[in-house]
Write an enzyme that holds these catalytic residues in place. Structure first.
Site, PDB file in Angstrom:
ATOM      1  N   GLU A   1       0.866  -1.179   0.000  1.00  0.00           N
ATOM      2  CA  GLU A   1       0.000   0.000   0.000  1.00  0.00           C
ATOM      3  C   GLU A   1       0.901   1.226   0.000  1.00  0.00           C
ATOM      4  OE1 GLU A   1      -3.023   0.118   3.062  1.00  0.00           O
ATOM      5  OE2 GLU A   1      -2.868   2.297   3.231  1.00  0.00           O
TER       6      GLU A   1
ATOM      7  N   GLU B   1      -2.149  11.529   3.865  1.00  0.00           N
ATOM      8  CA  GLU B   1      -3.227  11.344   4.821  1.00  0.00           C
ATOM      9  C   GLU B   1      -3.124  12.437   5.879  1.00  0.00           C
ATOM     10  OE1 GLU B   1      -4.445   6.966   5.759  1.00  0.00           O
ATOM     11  OE2 GLU B   1      -2.263   7.020   5.656  1.00  0.00           O
TER      12      GLU B   1
END
Length: 271
Positions: free
Chosen positions: A149, A154
Site C-alpha cells: 500500500e 493522509e
C-alpha cells in the site's frame, strides 16, 4: 483554464526554475522530476456535476474498512443528497449526515500504473473525526499488507495540517508498529490548496508536498517481497473517512459535519 496549463506545463516549470522566488509562478511548486511525461489526468472540468465514471469507480459500504470507520461510503448520491459534487473545476468530497447515518465517498481510478510520478492538488477538510486520503493499492492485490500500500497523503482532523506519507508491506505496517512514513506540518493544509505527490520507481518511493521531498523509502534490493512488493500495477484512491482507529482516536465532533475535501486535479506522469 487547466487545459492550457497542461499544454504549457513543461515550459512554465522551466521558467519558474529561473525565478529568484520559488513561488513566483505558482502558489505551489509543481516540480515534476526530469524525464517524466503526462500520461493521464483528471481535471474535473466536465459539465457533469458528478465524477466521470469512465475514469473512476465507487467503493461502497459501511463495514468499517478494517479501521472501524464510522461512515457509509455511497455512490455519490442518495435521494437529494450528494457526497460527490463537481463544480468550478473542483471535485468536492463531502462527509455528511443523511437520515442519521454519516455518509461519504471513496473513489478509485479505473486505470493502474507501475512506477511513475503521481500528484493531486488538494484542500483538506477541517474537524475532529475527518480523515482524508490520497493513496494507492495493487490492482491484483489479494492480501494486505503482503501486496503493499502506498499512502501519498493522509491527515486526521484532530491533528490538523500535519500530513503523512506512508508505505505498508508485510515487514513494515501499522499493525506491527513498523510502518515507514514521513510527516510534515503544512499550516494552511485545511485552508488552501497544496500539491501532494509520490515518485515511485524500482529503486525508491518518495513523498512530496509542493515540490519538497519529505519521505524516502528505498528498495533494499534483496528480492524479498516482504520488504518490497512494489513492482506491480497500482491504482489511485481518493476518500474521506469519518472516525475510525486513527481518524477517531480523539473522538469525533459531529458539529463539524458536513466537512468537505476538495480535489482540483489528479495527474500521472511516467518515463
Amino acid at each position: 483554464m487547466k487545459q492550457l496549463f497542461l499544454l504549457n506545463l513543461s515550459l512554465l516549470v522551466s521558467v519558474c526554475a529561473s525565478f529568484a522566488s520559488p513561488d513566483s509562478c505558482f502558489q505551489q511548486k509543481t516540480s515534476i522530476p526530469e524525464g517524466y511525461t503526462l500520461v493521464w489526468s483528471e481535471e474535473f472540468e466536465g459539465k457533469d456535476l458528478l465524477p466521470d465514471l469512465s475514469q473512476w469507480w465507487y467503493e461502497t459500504g459501511g463495514h468499517g474498512w478494517g479501521n472501524h470507520e464510522i461512515q457509509n461510503y455511497i455512490e455519490g448520491v442518495v435521494g437529494q443528497d450528494t457526497c460527490a459534487l463537481v463544480s468550478d473545476g473542483i471535485l468536492k468530497m463531502i462527509v455528511k449526515k443523511i437520515k442519521q447515518e454519516v455518509c461519504s465517498v471513496r473513489l478509485n481510478t479505473l486505470k493502474s500504473w507501475t512506477y511513475g510520478y503521481f500528484e493531486a492538488r488538494l484542500k483538506l477538510p477541517a474537524g475532529r473525526g475527518t480523515w482524508p486520503a490520497f493513496w494507492m493499492m495493487p490492482t491484483n492485490g489479494k492480501a494486505w499488507p503482503e501486496d503493499g500500500e502506498i499512502d501519498i497523503m493522509e491527515e486526521v482532523g484532530y491533528n490538523p495540517n500535519e500530513i503523512v506519507s506512508t508505505i505498508h508491506c508485510n515487514a513494515y505496517n501499522h499493525t506491527k508498529g513498523t510502518q515507514k512514513n514521513g510527516t510534515k506540518m503544512i499550516p494552511t493544509a485545511q485552508s488552501e490548496f497544496h500539491v501532494y505527490a509520490v515518485e515511485w520507481t524500482e529503486d525508491f518511493i518518495k513523498g512530496y508536498v509542493d515540490g519538497e521531498c519529505y519521505f524516502t523509502f528505498a528498495n533494499d534490493k534483496t528480492g524479498n517481497r516482504d520488504t518490497w512488493p512494489f513492482d506491480a500495477p497500482f491504482y489511485l484512491k481518493l476518500n474521506l473517512a469519518w472516525g475510525g482507529d486513527w481518524g477517531g482516536a480523539m473522538g469525533v465532533d459531529e458539529s463539524a459535519l458536513p466537512a468537505i475535501y476538495e480535489i482540483d486535479y489528479v495527474r500521472v506522469y511516467q518515463k
